[in-house]
Design a protein around this motif. Structure first.
Motif, mmCIF file in Angstrom:
data_model
loop_
_atom_site.group_PDB
_atom_site.id
_atom_site.type_symbol
_atom_site.label_atom_id
_atom_site.label_comp_id
_atom_site.label_asym_id
_atom_site.label_seq_id
_atom_site.Cartn_x
_atom_site.Cartn_y
_atom_site.Cartn_z
ATOM 1 N N TYR A 170 35.805 33.927 41.202
ATOM 2 C CA TYR A 170 35.465 34.723 42.383
ATOM 3 C C TYR A 170 33.952 34.905 42.291
ATOM 4 N N ALA A 208 37.849 34.103 36.719
ATOM 5 C CA ALA A 208 39.127 34.820 36.580
ATOM 6 C C ALA A 208 40.137 34.007 35.784
ATOM 7 N N ASN A 212 47.103 44.159 33.762
ATOM 8 C CA ASN A 212 46.341 44.131 35.009
ATOM 9 C C ASN A 212 45.060 43.330 34.810
ATOM 10 N N GLY A 213 44.773 42.472 35.770
ATOM 11 C CA GLY A 213 43.534 41.711 35.714
ATOM 12 C C GLY A 213 43.579 40.500 34.794
ATOM 13 N N ALA A 214 44.739 40.184 34.251
ATOM 14 C CA ALA A 214 44.845 39.045 33.321
ATOM 15 C C ALA A 214 44.666 37.706 34.034
ATOM 16 N N GLY A 215 44.930 37.693 35.349
ATOM 17 C CA GLY A 215 44.750 36.448 36.106
ATOM 18 C C GLY A 215 46.046 35.876 36.655
ATOM 19 N N LYS A 216 47.100 36.674 36.650
ATOM 20 C CA LYS A 216 48.411 36.168 37.097
ATOM 21 C C LYS A 216 48.381 35.814 38.590
ATOM 22 N N THR A 217 47.935 36.766 39.393
ATOM 23 C CA THR A 217 47.882 36.523 40.840
ATOM 24 C C THR A 217 46.933 35.374 41.160
ATOM 25 N N THR A 218 45.813 35.339 40.496
ATOM 26 C CA THR A 218 44.840 34.269 40.753
ATOM 27 C C THR A 218 45.446 32.909 40.408
ATOM 28 N N GLN A 224 54.824 42.470 36.700
ATOM 29 C CA GLN A 224 54.400 43.563 35.813
ATOM 30 C C GLN A 224 55.582 44.003 34.956
HETATM 31 P P1 ATP Z 1 47.224 42.581 38.644
HETATM 32 O O1 ATP Z 1 48.535 42.672 38.000
HETATM 33 O O2 ATP Z 1 46.401 43.812 38.542
HETATM 34 O O3 ATP Z 1 47.274 42.021 40.050
HETATM 35 P P2 ATP Z 1 46.480 39.963 37.679
HETATM 36 O O4 ATP Z 1 46.876 39.559 36.312
HETATM 37 O O5 ATP Z 1 47.275 39.435 38.817
HETATM 38 O O6 ATP Z 1 46.402 41.533 37.764
HETATM 39 P P3 ATP Z 1 44.204 38.943 39.089
HETATM 40 O O7 ATP Z 1 44.465 39.783 40.297
HETATM 41 O O8 ATP Z 1 44.456 37.500 39.163
HETATM 42 O O9 ATP Z 1 44.960 39.535 37.831
HETATM 43 O O10 ATP Z 1 42.685 39.182 38.667
HETATM 44 C C1 ATP Z 1 42.036 38.416 37.654
HETATM 45 C C2 ATP Z 1 40.566 38.834 37.586
HETATM 46 O O11 ATP Z 1 39.925 38.449 38.777
HETATM 47 C C3 ATP Z 1 40.352 40.319 37.422
HETATM 48 O O12 ATP Z 1 39.248 40.522 36.584
HETATM 49 C C4 ATP Z 1 40.061 40.777 38.831
HETATM 50 O O13 ATP Z 1 39.233 41.909 38.823
HETATM 51 C C5 ATP Z 1 39.321 39.589 39.391
HETATM 52 N N1 ATP Z 1 39.538 39.477 40.845
HETATM 53 C C6 ATP Z 1 40.726 39.359 41.469
HETATM 54 N N2 ATP Z 1 40.561 39.251 42.810
HETATM 55 C C7 ATP Z 1 39.220 39.281 43.015
HETATM 56 C C8 ATP Z 1 38.383 39.207 44.173
HETATM 57 N N3 ATP Z 1 38.910 39.077 45.400
HETATM 58 N N4 ATP Z 1 37.062 39.291 43.992
HETATM 59 C C9 ATP Z 1 36.509 39.417 42.746
HETATM 60 N N5 ATP Z 1 37.240 39.484 41.606
HETATM 61 C C10 ATP Z 1 38.569 39.424 41.741
#
Ligand code: ATP
Length: 264
Positions: A41, A46, A66-72, A221
């Protein structure tokens, strides 16, 4: 890592015998493969070199804080966010440059977190939108299948999606993704905001969907529930895969239990 059942995937590819999921159906046919994927990003990295595989017929779960990168990771697969480098393959074909809408017709559907239903449309209209990739084909059987999986949606067929409860919207988001007849379904946090009873129901339905032939990559989660239904799992930490193993081994692992299953 003291538990010898665990696999450090920074060093070991997932195809090794040690990580082969004994319980997984047809583990040799890979429908989804990520190879050294890096996703940013802006300047924030990420996803830092993720490699993973999902075999036909599996439920594979991605767990992590949270923030591990799963959604990404899911967004990178479904084309809603492009990787900067690395390869994503669907049924052996490289897809990292294809637009998201095209991937739907290749058999990939993504039910994103936060529900994202079309709130001013009815339940039925939302389901119709899910079948956009094959507008000329009849969809009655697909609607029936979704209503059989989610009887609450049948009852609310003509209700505006925005007036549904959170759990019902979650069901609709999954149902809409199923309308595309995906071979691979990406599910992001399907239990988010649901009561324990509805969470149980959603996980039962995920198992049913899988039993009907859909491969599932599940971000959750609720690691305990996810590992209960999955064949295999990956633990993500700050954009990298920390562990990969069968779901049963991950659920039994002391480190995973302490970090992700709420045990002290
Ligand atoms: P969660 O369970 O909180 O959704 P996650 O494991 O799905 O967490 P992601 O949402 O993939 O994690 O986020 C991975 C990293 O990318 C985190 O550091 C987050 O802050 C960052 N991030 C996610 N979306 C964005 C964005 N739109 N802009 C900038 N950074 C982002």
């Amino acid at each position: 890592m003291t538990d010898e059942r665990m696999t450090d995937t920074t060093a070991t590819p997932m195809t090794s015998a040690a990580t082969a999921p004994a319980a997984s159906p047809n583990p040799r046919t890979m429908v989804l493969e990520l190879e050294d994927v890096h996703t940013f990003y802006g300047n924030i990295e990420a996803i830092k070199g993720i490699s993973l595989e999902v075999a036909a017929g599996e439920i594979v779960t991605l767990i992590g804080s949270n923030g591990a990168g799963k959604t990404t990771t899911l967004r990178t697969i479904s084309g809603t966010h492009r990787p900067r480098t690395g390869v994503v393959r669907l049924n052996g074909q490289e897809i990292q440059s294809l637009p998201a809408h095209e991937l739907v017709s290749h058999g990939l559907a993504h039910a994103p977190e936060g529900r994202r239903v079309f709130s001013r449309m009815t339940v039925f209209e939302n389901l119709q939108m899910g079948a956009f990739s094959r507008p000329k084909e009849p969809m009655d059987a697909d609607v029936t299948r979704v209503f059989d999986l989610f009887p609450r949606l049948r009852e609310r067929r003509s209700q505006k999606a925005g007036t549904l409860s959170g759990g019902e919207q979650q069901m609709l988001a999954i149902g809409r993704a199923l309308m595309a007849r995906p071979t691979v379904l990406l599910l992001d946090e399907p239990s988010m905001g649901l009561s324990p009873i509805l969470t149980e129901q959603i996980f039962t339905i995920i198992t049913d969907i899988n039993a009907q032939g859909t491969t599932v990559l599940l971000v959750e989660q609720n690691a305990l529930m996810a590992l209960n239904v999955a064949h295999r799992g990956y633990v993500l930490q700050t954009g990298k895969i920390l562990l990969a193993d069968t779901a049963a081994n991950l659920a039994a692992n002391e480190q995973v239990r302490q970090a992700y299953l709420g045990e002290i």
